[in-house]
Write an enzyme that holds these catalytic residues in place. Structure first.
Site: not given
Ligand code: CP
Ligand code: NVA
Length: 309
Positions: A101, A128, A131, A223, A263, A291
């Site tokens: 990530r 993502h 997700q 989101d 999400c 997930r």
């Molecule tokens: N939806 C998601 O990826 O959650 P986190 O950022 O908590 O991993």
């Molecule tokens: N768009 C958000 C998604 C978090 C799961 C971010 O990147 O922070």
């Protein structure tokens, strides 16, 4: 054969459907898969915070008989203490797979190119994919037929929106994206979604009108307005995105049995109100649960055979 999992666009239709089908089996019969990744290890590199991603990858590995190792930004200081290339060249000597990530999607692409072991994209500023796969699985689980499904995404044309566009294109469902002007999805992603949609009959539409977007919607998805890394734009964005808040009034314009999707994490009172996210139409915790199942399928497909020879 699947080598890495970086973007849904990279998947053949066969691979896309294979992940969904394997997820269904894993969810229904978890015990059948409990030793499939025995003695395998997954390194989890996090340059941004997480609840769902970290816990579901870690628990997923454990349930498959393997182990996951959490590497926080301060542990390895990727890019400062060491280049992503060198991190990858070390990890491939000890580990069976890597989940990343981070900020720049290109870093994940470069990391995967440098590294002989499978790499999974666990969120970048652009994508993502885990997700979106879990979200499409959740819809499929509840409705079966994605062909006549209209998914409406409201808010920022961000990483989640991009992966939903690419996932919708592979799944055959139609997607409507409503954003304020200037916050539309990336044109390169739209091009790929258009290309992939030709194979399945999936279409996307863009608008800046939230009421128009939710008409006839089978699911309304939103989101956060400011993603991780955009915290300093929070106040400016709150004003711009206010008309895109998913509240009872907006949900009433969708189909009466439309799902509400997110999400998570959600900023309650901003992009969604409590009476929507806590309503019976909301399936946000089913998405979060899935997930786990979807990532177990992805890890199995990537890691099971690798390094056994
Ligand atoms: N939806 C998601 O990826 O959650 P986190 O950022 O908590 O991993
Ligand atoms: N768009 C958000 C998604 C978090 C799961 C971010 O990147 O922070």
């Amino acid at each position: 054969m699947l080598e890495d999992f970086i973007s849904i666009h990279d998947l053949s239709l066969y691979e896309f459907n294979q992940i969904l089908e394997l997820t269904e089996q894993i969810k229904a019969h978890p015990q059948r898969f409990q030793n499939k990744l025995k003695n395998k290890t997954l390194a989890m590199i996090f340059q941004k915070p997480s609840l769902r991603t970290r816990v579901t990858f870690e628990v997923g590995m454990l349930q498959l008989g393997g182990e996951a190792i959490y590497l926080s930004p301060s542990d390895i200081q990727m890019g400062t203490r060491e280049t992503p290339y060198d991190v990858g060249k070390n990890l491939e000597r000890w580990i069976d797979g890597v989940m990343i990530r981070t900020f720049a999607n290109q870093d994940v692409v470069d990391f995967a190119r440098a590294c002989r072991i499978p790499v999974i994209n666990a969120l970048t500023d652009l994508l993502h994919p885990c997700q979106a796969m879990a979200d499409l699985f959740t819809i499929k689980e509840k409705r079966r037929d994605l062909g006549n499904f209209k998914l409406t995404y409201l808010g920022d044309g961000n990483n989640v929106c991009h992966s939903l566009l690419l996932g919708a294109a592979k799944s055959g469902c139609n997607i409507m994206v409503a954003t304020p002007p200037g916050y539309e999805p990336n044109p390169e992603i739209l091009k790929l979604a258009e290309e992939d949609g030709k194979e399945t009959g999936s279409r996307f539409h863009l608008t800046d009108d939230p009421s128009e977007a939710v008409k006839e919607a089978d699911a309304v998805y939103t989101d956060v307005w400011a993603s991780m890394g955009q915290e300093q734009e929070k106040d400016k964005r709150a004003k711009i995105f206010a008309p895109f808040q998913v509240n009872k009034g907006l949900m009433a314009k969708a189909k009466s049995d439309a799902f509400f999707m997110h999400c998570l994490p959600a900023h309650r009172g901003e992009e969604v109100t409590d009476d929507v996210i806590d309503s019976p139409q909301s399936i946000v915790y089913d998405q979060a649960e899935n997930r786990l199942h979807i990532q177990k399928a992805i890890m199995l497909l990537l890691l099971e055979k690798k390094n056994d020879d």
